[in-house]
Design a protein around this motif. Sequence first.
Motif, PDB file in Angstrom:
ATOM      1  N   ASP A   1       0.810  -1.220   0.000  1.00 24.20           N
ATOM      2  CA  ASP A   1       0.000   0.000   0.000  1.00 24.20           C
ATOM      3  C   ASP A   1       0.843   1.270   0.000  1.00 24.20           C
ATOM      4  O   ASP A   1       0.326   2.359   0.237  1.00 24.20           O
ATOM      5  CB  ASP A   1      -0.934   0.016   1.213  1.00 24.20           C
ATOM      6  CG  ASP A   1      -0.181   0.189   2.522  1.00 24.20           C
ATOM      7  OD1 ASP A   1       1.054  -0.080   2.547  1.00 24.20           O
ATOM      8  OD2 ASP A   1      -0.796   0.605   3.522  1.00 24.20           O
ATOM      9  N   GLY A   2       2.130   1.138  -0.265  1.00 26.14           N
ATOM     10  CA  GLY A   2       3.023   2.297  -0.236  1.00 26.14           C
ATOM     11  C   GLY A   2       3.863   2.405   1.019  1.00 26.14           C
ATOM     12  O   GLY A   2       4.781   3.238   1.082  1.00 26.14           O
ATOM     13  N   THR A   3       3.596   1.572   2.020  1.00 25.11           N
ATOM     14  CA  THR A   3       4.368   1.618   3.259  1.00 25.11           C
ATOM     15  C   THR A   3       5.837   1.308   3.006  1.00 25.11           C
ATOM     16  O   THR A   3       6.733   1.998   3.506  1.00 25.11           O
ATOM     17  CB  THR A   3       3.797   0.616   4.281  1.00 25.11           C
ATOM     18  OG1 THR A   3       2.428   0.918   4.534  1.00 25.11           O
ATOM     19  CG2 THR A   3       4.566   0.675   5.585  1.00 25.11           C
ATOM     20  N   ALA A   4       6.089   0.245   2.249  1.00 27.48           N
ATOM     21  CA  ALA A   4       7.474  -0.166   1.991  1.00 27.48           C
ATOM     22  C   ALA A   4       8.253   0.934   1.286  1.00 27.48           C
ATOM     23  O   ALA A   4       9.428   1.189   1.608  1.00 27.48           O
ATOM     24  CB  ALA A   4       7.481  -1.453   1.166  1.00 27.48           C
ATOM     25  N   GLN A   5       7.612   1.614   0.333  1.00 27.64           N
ATOM     26  CA  GLN A   5       8.297   2.678  -0.391  1.00 27.64           C
ATOM     27  C   GLN A   5       8.635   3.849   0.540  1.00 27.64           C
ATOM     28  O   GLN A   5       9.725   4.412   0.485  1.00 27.64           O
ATOM     29  CB  GLN A   5       7.429   3.165  -1.558  1.00 27.64           C
ATOM     30  CG  GLN A   5       7.301   2.164  -2.695  1.00 27.64           C
ATOM     31  CD  GLN A   5       6.206   1.124  -2.444  1.00 27.64           C
ATOM     32  OE1 GLN A   5       5.670   1.023  -1.330  1.00 27.64           O
ATOM     33  NE2 GLN A   5       5.866   0.376  -3.479  1.00 27.64           N
ATOM     34  N   TRP A   6       7.679   4.229   1.399  1.00 25.35           N
ATOM     35  CA  TRP A   6       7.932   5.322   2.335  1.00 25.35           C
ATOM     36  C   TRP A   6       9.077   4.966   3.275  1.00 25.35           C
ATOM     37  O   TRP A   6       9.972   5.786   3.534  1.00 25.35           O
ATOM     38  CB  TRP A   6       6.674   5.640   3.131  1.00 25.35           C
ATOM     39  CG  TRP A   6       6.802   6.887   3.951  1.00 25.35           C
ATOM     40  CD1 TRP A   6       6.467   8.161   3.580  1.00 25.35           C
ATOM     41  CD2 TRP A   6       7.337   6.991   5.281  1.00 25.35           C
ATOM     42  NE1 TRP A   6       6.754   9.048   4.590  1.00 25.35           N
ATOM     43  CE2 TRP A   6       7.290   8.360   5.649  1.00 25.35           C
ATOM     44  CE3 TRP A   6       7.852   6.073   6.189  1.00 25.35           C
ATOM     45  CZ2 TRP A   6       7.729   8.814   6.876  1.00 25.35           C
ATOM     46  CZ3 TRP A   6       8.306   6.531   7.422  1.00 25.35           C
ATOM     47  CH2 TRP A   6       8.241   7.884   7.761  1.00 25.35           C
ATOM     48  N   LEU A   7       9.076   3.748   3.790  1.00 23.07           N
ATOM     49  CA  LEU A   7      10.136   3.325   4.697  1.00 23.07           C
ATOM     50  C   LEU A   7      11.493   3.325   4.000  1.00 23.07           C
ATOM     51  O   LEU A   7      12.504   3.748   4.577  1.00 23.07           O
ATOM     52  CB  LEU A   7       9.822   1.938   5.254  1.00 23.07           C
ATOM     53  CG  LEU A   7       8.688   1.860   6.278  1.00 23.07           C
ATOM     54  CD1 LEU A   7       8.333   0.413   6.569  1.00 23.07           C
ATOM     55  CD2 LEU A   7       9.060   2.593   7.564  1.00 23.07           C
ATOM     56  N   ALA A   8      11.521   2.842   2.759  1.00 21.67           N
ATOM     57  CA  ALA A   8      12.792   2.810   2.021  1.00 21.67           C
ATOM     58  C   ALA A   8      13.355   4.208   1.841  1.00 21.67           C
ATOM     59  O   ALA A   8      14.580   4.426   1.913  1.00 21.67           O
ATOM     60  CB  ALA A   8      12.584   2.132   0.668  1.00 21.67           C
ATOM     61  N   GLU A   9      12.497   5.183   1.624  1.00 16.08           N
ATOM     62  CA  GLU A   9      12.945   6.564   1.421  1.00 16.08           C
ATOM     63  C   GLU A   9      13.465   7.207   2.703  1.00 16.08           C
ATOM     64  O   GLU A   9      14.255   8.156   2.641  1.00 16.08           O
ATOM     65  CB  GLU A   9      11.787   7.402   0.871  1.00 16.08           C
ATOM     66  CG  GLU A   9      11.369   7.023  -0.551  1.00 16.08           C
ATOM     67  CD  GLU A   9      10.070   7.693  -0.963  1.00 16.08           C
ATOM     68  OE1 GLU A   9       9.525   8.484  -0.154  1.00 16.08           O
ATOM     69  OE2 GLU A   9       9.592   7.419  -2.085  1.00 16.08           O
ATOM     70  N   HIS A  10      13.029   6.703   3.850  1.00 16.76           N
ATOM     71  CA  HIS A  10      13.391   7.340   5.118  1.00 16.76           C
ATOM     72  C   HIS A  10      14.324   6.485   5.968  1.00 16.76           C
ATOM     73  O   HIS A  10      14.664   6.868   7.097  1.00 16.76           O
ATOM     74  CB  HIS A  10      12.120   7.669   5.912  1.00 16.76           C
ATOM     75  CG  HIS A  10      11.288   8.735   5.271  1.00 16.76           C
ATOM     76  ND1 HIS A  10      10.385   8.464   4.268  1.00 16.76           N
ATOM     77  CD2 HIS A  10      11.226  10.084   5.482  1.00 16.76           C
ATOM     78  CE1 HIS A  10       9.793   9.587   3.892  1.00 16.76           C
ATOM     79  NE2 HIS A  10      10.288  10.583   4.609  1.00 16.76           N
ATOM     80  N   ALA A  11      14.734   5.340   5.459  1.00 17.96           N
ATOM     81  CA  ALA A  11      15.645   4.481   6.215  1.00 17.96           C
ATOM     82  C   ALA A  11      17.002   5.154   6.361  1.00 17.96           C
ATOM     83  O   ALA A  11      17.450   5.918   5.499  1.00 17.96           O
ATOM     84  CB  ALA A  11      15.787   3.136   5.508  1.00 17.96           C
TER      85      ALA A  11
END
Length: 337
Positions: free
Chosen positions: A47-57
């Motif tokens: 749902d887009g969670t993984a993408q957001w996390l990858a950008e802020h890791a």
Amino acid sequence: MSSWVSVIVPCRNERAHIEAFCASLFAQQLPAGWSLEAVIADGQSDDGTAQWLAEHAGERLKVIDNPGRIVSTGLNHALSIARGEVIVRMDVHSVYAPDYVAECIAALARTGADNVGGAWCAQGQGALQRAIGAVFQSRWLSGGARSRVLDFEGEVDTVYLGAWPRASFERFGAFDENLVRNQDDEHNLRIKKAGGRVWQSARIRSHYTPRAALSALARQYLQYGYWKAFVMRKHGQAASARHVLPALGLTAVLGAVLVLPWWPGVLPALLAPYALWVLGASAAAGREDWAVRLRMPAVILTYHGAYALGTIVGAWDVLRGLPPESARNSRFAQLTR
């Protein structure tokens, strides 16, 4: 040199909540000499969670994959790379006091316990969700669980979420990855049986958002009841009598239905006291308004009925020898939020 506390977080499809959660996480006020890292195990969100996390890791926010897609595997994956001397579990759907992590560290130092945590506090919006929260919070409607008593301080059989010295996992092991639900209760039972201590501190404050619909609540507690049977099989006991009482009550009602042609008075004799108790508990629900109280009987029946039915189905699968890994492929393994 700083001491590290690691916050481990299982996560799946939380795009609507993950940003606010991370903001509150890194706003935690730590004691002097402590540093915080977070390890989020994402269960292959779509749902887009993984993408957001990858950008802020980064250095303080580590993101790892959780191919098992359930809480226990996520916790264990996060634990495997966490470097903290203290491990604190958080969930995305809860809201935490600014000193939550600090009070976890303090409670561990003060008590010497093997796991510490705060009370389970449910807060909802709207009449139905507030009713679901009020029933959850009531000690009398949850079998006397101390974990629902917000001002209780002392030893308990389980706590909400939890915080551990790293040595606890070395002594008692990690979470049971065969369990889709109740992995926290099972881990606490394991600690208690081995002579460890689980401590609830009234200073560790958070609240979570309960389900907002009876159908979602029923699915959730059907699973809780189902997996509780596997915990009891593993340990040969229940952590508390309250874990089996709903199933015993529903079994008695079903038995009374079967004997109705011969003993028609048995069923009313069972149901009447329970119905009066449900109505009385709803009417006496503390500070809740009548919009909430009128919804509470349906909520209580959903809690008790779904949990009892899940326990009975789980007990049947246990008795016929169904292994937990097979149960993980059933409808009882599909997370419900």
